[in-house]
Scaffold this motif. Structure first.
Motif, PDB file in Angstrom:
ATOM      1  N   ALA A  40       0.393  -1.533  -0.171  1.00  0.00           N
ATOM      2  CA  ALA A  40      -0.353  -0.028  -0.023  1.00  0.00           C
ATOM      3  C   ALA A  40       0.814   1.335   0.325  1.00  0.00           C
ATOM      4  O   ALA A  40       0.426   1.995  -0.193  1.00  0.00           O
ATOM      5  CB  ALA A  40      -1.324   0.285   1.346  1.00  0.00           C
ATOM      6  N   LEU A  41       1.952   1.186   0.151  1.00  0.00           N
ATOM      7  CA  LEU A  41       3.366   2.062   1.026  1.00  0.00           C
ATOM      8  C   LEU A  41       3.416   2.357  -0.665  1.00  0.00           C
ATOM      9  O   LEU A  41       3.936   3.356  -0.842  1.00  0.00           O
ATOM     10  CB  LEU A  41       4.075   1.976   2.108  1.00  0.00           C
ATOM     11  CG  LEU A  41       3.381   2.181   3.357  1.00  0.00           C
ATOM     12  CD1 LEU A  41       4.250   1.531   4.126  1.00  0.00           C
ATOM     13  CD2 LEU A  41       2.275   3.308   3.656  1.00  0.00           C
ATOM     14  N   GLY A  48       3.173   1.565  -3.246  1.00  0.00           N
ATOM     15  CA  GLY A  48       1.886   1.749  -3.922  1.00  0.00           C
ATOM     16  C   GLY A  48       1.792   3.382  -4.209  1.00  0.00           C
ATOM     17  O   GLY A  48       1.520   4.086  -5.591  1.00  0.00           O
ATOM     18  N   VAL A  49       1.475   3.911  -3.022  1.00  0.00           N
ATOM     19  CA  VAL A  49       0.954   5.245  -2.979  1.00  0.00           C
ATOM     20  C   VAL A  49       1.976   6.346  -3.053  1.00  0.00           C
ATOM     21  O   VAL A  49       2.124   7.043  -4.591  1.00  0.00           O
ATOM     22  CB  VAL A  49       1.420   6.080  -1.547  1.00  0.00           C
ATOM     23  CG1 VAL A  49       0.905   7.766  -1.457  1.00  0.00           C
ATOM     24  CG2 VAL A  49       0.083   5.702  -1.110  1.00  0.00           C
ATOM     25  N   GLU A  68      -0.379  10.750   3.760  1.00  0.00           N
ATOM     26  CA  GLU A  68      -1.408   9.803   2.101  1.00  0.00           C
ATOM     27  C   GLU A  68      -0.830   8.036   2.401  1.00  0.00           C
ATOM     28  O   GLU A  68      -1.696   7.481   2.497  1.00  0.00           O
ATOM     29  CB  GLU A  68      -0.808  10.078   0.712  1.00  0.00           C
ATOM     30  CG  GLU A  68      -1.853   9.501  -0.233  1.00  0.00           C
ATOM     31  CD  GLU A  68      -1.939  10.114  -1.610  1.00  0.00           C
ATOM     32  OE1 GLU A  68      -2.011   9.130  -2.482  1.00  0.00           O
ATOM     33  OE2 GLU A  68      -1.474  11.177  -2.338  1.00  0.00           O
ATOM     34  N   ALA A  69       0.735   8.321   2.581  1.00  0.00           N
ATOM     35  CA  ALA A  69       1.213   7.300   2.907  1.00  0.00           C
ATOM     36  C   ALA A  69       0.622   6.158   4.339  1.00  0.00           C
ATOM     37  O   ALA A  69       0.367   4.869   4.193  1.00  0.00           O
ATOM     38  CB  ALA A  69       2.588   6.685   2.828  1.00  0.00           C
ATOM     39  N   ARG A 108      -2.439   6.970   5.852  1.00  0.00           N
ATOM     40  CA  ARG A 108      -3.563   6.390   5.252  1.00  0.00           C
ATOM     41  C   ARG A 108      -3.677   5.329   4.670  1.00  0.00           C
ATOM     42  O   ARG A 108      -4.580   4.039   4.949  1.00  0.00           O
ATOM     43  CB  ARG A 108      -4.255   7.724   5.148  1.00  0.00           C
ATOM     44  CG  ARG A 108      -4.573   8.509   5.609  1.00  0.00           C
ATOM     45  CD  ARG A 108      -5.780   9.787   5.076  1.00  0.00           C
ATOM     46  NE  ARG A 108      -5.818  10.993   6.151  1.00  0.00           N
ATOM     47  CZ  ARG A 108      -5.008  11.705   5.750  1.00  0.00           C
ATOM     48  NH1 ARG A 108      -4.048  12.591   4.748  1.00  0.00           N
ATOM     49  NH2 ARG A 108      -5.225  13.293   6.264  1.00  0.00           N
ATOM     50  N   ALA A 109      -2.980   4.943   3.408  1.00  0.00           N
ATOM     51  CA  ALA A 109      -3.226   3.733   2.941  1.00  0.00           C
ATOM     52  C   ALA A 109      -2.831   3.074   3.955  1.00  0.00           C
ATOM     53  O   ALA A 109      -2.992   1.676   3.556  1.00  0.00           O
ATOM     54  CB  ALA A 109      -1.716   4.392   1.306  1.00  0.00           C
ATOM     55  N   GLY A 110      -1.652   2.866   4.656  1.00  0.00           N
ATOM     56  CA  GLY A 110      -1.257   2.089   5.756  1.00  0.00           C
ATOM     57  C   GLY A 110      -2.099   1.235   6.901  1.00  0.00           C
ATOM     58  O   GLY A 110      -1.462   0.651   7.209  1.00  0.00           O
ATOM     59  N   GLY A 111      -3.239   1.420   7.124  1.00  0.00           N
ATOM     60  CA  GLY A 111      -3.903   1.736   7.634  1.00  0.00           C
ATOM     61  C   GLY A 111      -4.251   2.805   9.074  1.00  0.00           C
ATOM     62  O   GLY A 111      -5.140   2.311   9.480  1.00  0.00           O
ATOM     63  N   GLU A 137      -5.647   6.003  10.248  1.00  0.00           N
ATOM     64  CA  GLU A 137      -6.875   7.114  10.459  1.00  0.00           C
ATOM     65  C   GLU A 137      -6.428   8.352  10.598  1.00  0.00           C
ATOM     66  O   GLU A 137      -6.976   9.310  10.128  1.00  0.00           O
ATOM     67  CB  GLU A 137      -8.198   6.575  10.613  1.00  0.00           C
ATOM     68  CG  GLU A 137      -8.737   4.877   9.734  1.00  0.00           C
ATOM     69  CD  GLU A 137      -9.269   5.103   8.110  1.00  0.00           C
ATOM     70  OE1 GLU A 137      -9.777   6.259   7.710  1.00  0.00           O
ATOM     71  OE2 GLU A 137      -8.274   5.008   6.771  1.00  0.00           O
TER      72      GLU A 137
END
Length: 165
Positions: free
Chosen positions: A21-22, A24-25, A135-136, A138-141, A143
């Motif tokens: 996920a990270l 990907g960002v 953003e990273a 948040r993408a890592g879960g 919130e």
């Protein structure tokens, strides 16, 4: 003997999911993945971080007498690669992998990060990295999180961006 945790299949899948996920960002913002070798010349870290880092690194000497270490972080060898590669600037590099240090509770940990090198507009670079980091995370879960800014110039730039839009 340091504690090197053993990860089960579910933990490995979860860690890989967060890492993906990270990355990907970072990739979506034009960052290219770099994977530094696990075994690094020890002087890289000592020269940059001082002798104190030796207490926290896993060192060995190869048969030719060269001091090596398990990478205690991925930032320094990633930046060194950019400098020595002759690749163009500005450079947007990212990484995700294991790093190794003597520290309470673990001898290894996962590190992910991004480096923006050689951008002439420092304020724009700082703003890009702050946005990318948020953003990273948040993408890592995660919130809800707080950001502490210790650079007054960066803080002023962020306030201007929020107030002036």
């Amino acid at each position: 003997m340091p504690d090197f945790p053993t990860y089960g299949p579910e933990q490995i899948d979860a860690l890989n999911g967060v890492g993906d996920a990270l990355l990907g960002v970072f990739k979506a913002h034009g960052y290219t993945r770099h994977e530094p070798a696990i075994l690094q010349p020890a002087h890289l870290f000592v020269d940059r971080s001082g002798e104190e880092i030796r207490r926290r690194t896993y060192e060995l000497t190869d048969p030719s007498g060269t001091e090596l270490c398990l990478r205690p972080d991925l930032t320094i060898p990633t930046c060194k690669w950019q400098v020595e590669s002759g690749a163009a600037y500005p450079a947007r590099l990212c990484y995700h992998g294991l790093a190794f240090r003597h520290q309470p509770g673990a001898g290894q940990f996962w590190q992910a990060g991004a480096e923006l090198l050689g951008l002439s507009d420092r304020a724009a670079g700082d703003a890009e990295m702050m946005g990318l980091a948020a953003e990273a995370v948040r993408a890592g879960g995660v919130e809800k999180f707080d950001v502490i800014v210790g650079d007054l110039g960066l803080f002023a730039t962020l306030v201007d961006a929020v107030v002036l839009g």
